[in-house]
Scaffold this motif. Structure first.
Motif, short mmCIF file in Angstrom:
data_model
loop_
_atom_site.label_atom_id
_atom_site.label_comp_id
_atom_site.label_asym_id
_atom_site.label_seq_id
_atom_site.Cartn_x
_atom_site.Cartn_y
_atom_site.Cartn_z
N ILE A 1 81.86 38.83 29.23
CA ILE A 1 80.91 39.00 28.87
C ILE A 1 80.91 37.57 27.79
CG2 ILE A 1 78.76 40.36 28.40
CD1 ILE A 1 81.67 43.18 28.35
N VAL A 2 79.68 36.84 27.92
CA VAL A 2 79.46 36.04 27.20
C VAL A 2 77.89 36.22 27.21
CG1 VAL A 2 82.21 34.94 28.16
CG2 VAL A 2 79.22 34.19 28.96
N GLY A 3 77.55 34.89 25.53
CA GLY A 3 75.46 35.41 25.69
C GLY A 3 75.78 35.00 24.01
N ARG A 4 74.33 34.92 23.62
CA ARG A 4 74.72 34.88 22.03
C ARG A 4 74.02 35.90 21.37
NH1 ARG A 4 67.94 32.74 21.28
NH2 ARG A 4 68.36 33.99 19.69
N PRO A 5 74.26 35.71 20.70
CA PRO A 5 74.20 37.01 19.41
C PRO A 5 73.20 37.67 19.58
CG PRO A 5 74.82 34.46 17.80
CD PRO A 5 74.45 34.74 19.39
N ASN A 6 73.11 39.46 19.80
CA ASN A 6 72.27 40.91 19.93
C ASN A 6 71.67 40.40 22.01
OD1 ASN A 6 71.99 40.49 17.55
ND2 ASN A 6 70.37 38.93 16.73
N ALA A 7 72.55 39.98 22.37
CA ALA A 7 72.06 40.01 23.50
C ALA A 7 71.98 41.42 24.27
CB ALA A 7 72.71 39.06 24.35
N GLY A 8 72.74 42.20 23.79
CA GLY A 8 73.46 43.36 24.19
C GLY A 8 74.53 43.23 24.77
N LYS A 9 75.57 43.13 24.30
CA LYS A 9 77.27 42.87 24.85
C LYS A 9 78.11 43.78 24.74
CE LYS A 9 78.63 38.48 23.06
NZ LYS A 9 76.89 38.62 22.39
N SER A 10 77.79 44.22 22.82
CA SER A 10 78.90 45.18 22.77
C SER A 10 77.87 46.78 23.21
CB SER A 10 78.93 45.31 21.57
OG SER A 10 79.15 44.18 20.96
N THR A 11 76.50 46.70 23.49
CA THR A 11 76.30 47.56 23.84
C THR A 11 76.48 48.33 25.15
OG1 THR A 11 74.14 47.67 22.60
CG2 THR A 11 73.47 49.00 24.18
N PHE A 12 76.14 47.57 26.18
CA PHE A 12 76.84 47.71 27.34
C PHE A 12 78.29 47.59 27.48
CE2 PHE A 12 78.91 44.85 31.07
CZ PHE A 12 78.63 45.50 32.23
N THR B 1 63.51 39.12 26.57
CA THR B 1 62.97 39.38 26.90
C THR B 1 61.96 38.39 25.94
OG1 THR B 1 63.38 40.08 24.62
CG2 THR B 1 62.64 41.66 25.42
N GLU B 2 63.08 37.31 25.93
CA GLU B 2 63.40 35.67 24.79
C GLU B 2 63.74 34.94 25.65
OE1 GLU B 2 65.67 35.57 21.33
OE2 GLU B 2 65.10 37.20 20.83
N ARG B 3 62.46 33.64 25.37
CA ARG B 3 62.51 32.81 26.81
C ARG B 3 63.89 31.73 26.64
NH1 ARG B 3 57.74 30.58 27.71
NH2 ARG B 3 58.53 28.73 28.31
N ILE B 4 64.20 30.89 27.61
CA ILE B 4 65.71 29.96 27.34
C ILE B 4 65.42 29.43 26.37
CG2 ILE B 4 64.85 28.58 28.28
CD1 ILE B 4 67.50 29.02 30.55
N GLY B 5 66.03 29.59 25.22
CA GLY B 5 66.16 28.02 24.42
C GLY B 5 67.30 27.29 23.82
N LYS B 6 67.82 26.61 22.65
CA LYS B 6 68.52 25.68 22.68
C LYS B 6 70.11 26.42 22.68
CE LYS B 6 69.31 24.38 18.56
NZ LYS B 6 68.51 22.86 17.27
N GLN B 7 69.44 27.84 22.32
CA GLN B 7 71.45 28.42 22.25
C GLN B 7 71.66 28.95 23.88
OE1 GLN B 7 70.13 31.10 19.32
NE2 GLN B 7 72.50 31.28 18.05
N GLU B 8 70.78 29.07 24.10
CA GLU B 8 71.17 29.43 25.98
C GLU B 8 71.63 28.20 26.58
OE1 GLU B 8 68.59 32.74 24.71
OE2 GLU B 8 68.61 30.54 23.72
N ARG B 9 71.08 27.24 25.92
CA ARG B 9 71.38 25.92 26.88
C ARG B 9 72.71 25.45 26.64
NH1 ARG B 9 65.95 25.01 26.50
NH2 ARG B 9 65.14 24.98 29.53
#
Length: 304
Positions: A15-26, A100-108
């Protein structure tokens, strides 16, 4: 142990993603108990946390990686390396985004890393409980322009929406293989690691912005009292500056006491025993930039 000859499927999912994407909750949702700590502050997960989901015909081993950021210190380098290393060793990659957030620098930045991955990449659009359904097609088309995902699944890790459907999709991509862990095991992390993480979570929840990145928790001792069900735990909370030590301890020790009370409740649930928890706070200047301290505090590159 289940063999692979009867169509049993098993595999590893990162499970990868930027901080606060909800990985640990999942991760906590799918294993049914708390093994990864949750906080609204970035850099919550620092090591790989493995969660195991065992079904009748399959076993899925999930790896919750540190939130991927451009690194700013040795700890950041370590966390990025941990996340990238999982790309080579898994059967499926879940790229979890906050819908809820727009695609940004971290996502890219993460998408660029995923482009070289051999495993199929799923786009997991999390937090759909906070988004109007009409918005989801827009979010999906934005991301599809960046990468051709094998699957795209909208979920709410918090509410549980579509989580079962996501697990069913993952199963379709897994190879036939053995059952790696006993059916009742939900993580491969030792209790010592989870206890240290539970203490760190309480520090993150109860302190101000300047503390989170600078905290490590070292478990000094775990021992069951003779002739008693009580487990005695001694732990040290490491910070980088004297001012942070004062904040963690709080006025007349009030904050440290509250950290201990909250952590003890979670640890008692984990161990199923009464717990006596003693906490100390120690200053180790600039530990996040010193390899020797990173090793001492459990961030060992040779394990990844």
């Amino acid at each position: 142990m289940q063999g692979s000859s009867d169509g049993y499927k098993s595999g590893f999912i990162s499970i990868v993603g930027r901080p606060n994407a909800g990985k640990s909750t999942f991760l906590n949702r799918i294993v049914g108990q708390k093994i990864a700590i949750m906080s609204d502050k970035p850099q919550t997960t620092r090591n790989k946390v493995q969660g195991v989901v065992t079904l009748e015909d399959s076993q899925m081993v999930f790896i919750d990686t540190p939130g991927i950021n451009q690194p700013k210190n040795k700890l950041g380098d370590f966390m990025l390396k941990v996340a990238k290393n999982t790309f080579r060793e898994v059967d499926v990659l879940l790229f979890m985004i906050d819908a809820t957030e727009r695609i940004g620098k971290q996502e890219r930045f993460i998408i660029d890393m995923l482009k070289g991955a051999e495993a199929p990449v799923f786009l997991v659009m999390n937090k759909i409980d906070q988004v109007h359904p009409d918005q989801l097609p827009k979010v999906l088309s934005m991301y599809k322009e960046e990468l051709d995902f094998a699957e795209a699944v909208p979920i709410s890790a918090l509410e549980g929406n579509n989580v079962e459907q996501l697990l069913a999709k993952i199963q379709q991509y897994l190879p036939e293989g053995p059952q790696y862990y006993p059916a009742d095991q939900v993580t491969d992390h030792p209790e010592r690691f989870i206890i240290s993480e539970l203490v760190r979570e309480k520090v993150l929840h109860l302190t101000r912005e300047e503390i989170p990145h600078s905290v490590a928790v070292v478990i000094d001792k775990i021992a069951r009292e003779e002739g008693s069900e009580t487990v005695r735990i001694q732990a040290t909370i490491m910070v980088e500056r004297d001012s942070q030590k004062g904040i963690v301890i709080g006025k007349r020790g009030a904050l440290l006491k509250e950290i201990g009370t909250r952590a003890r409740r979670d640890i008692e649930m984990l161990l199923g025993s009464k717990v006596f928890l003693e906490l100390w706070v120690k200053v180790q200047k600039d530990w996040r930039n010193k390899a020797v301290h990173l090793r001492d505090f459990g961030f060992r590159e040779d394990e990844y």
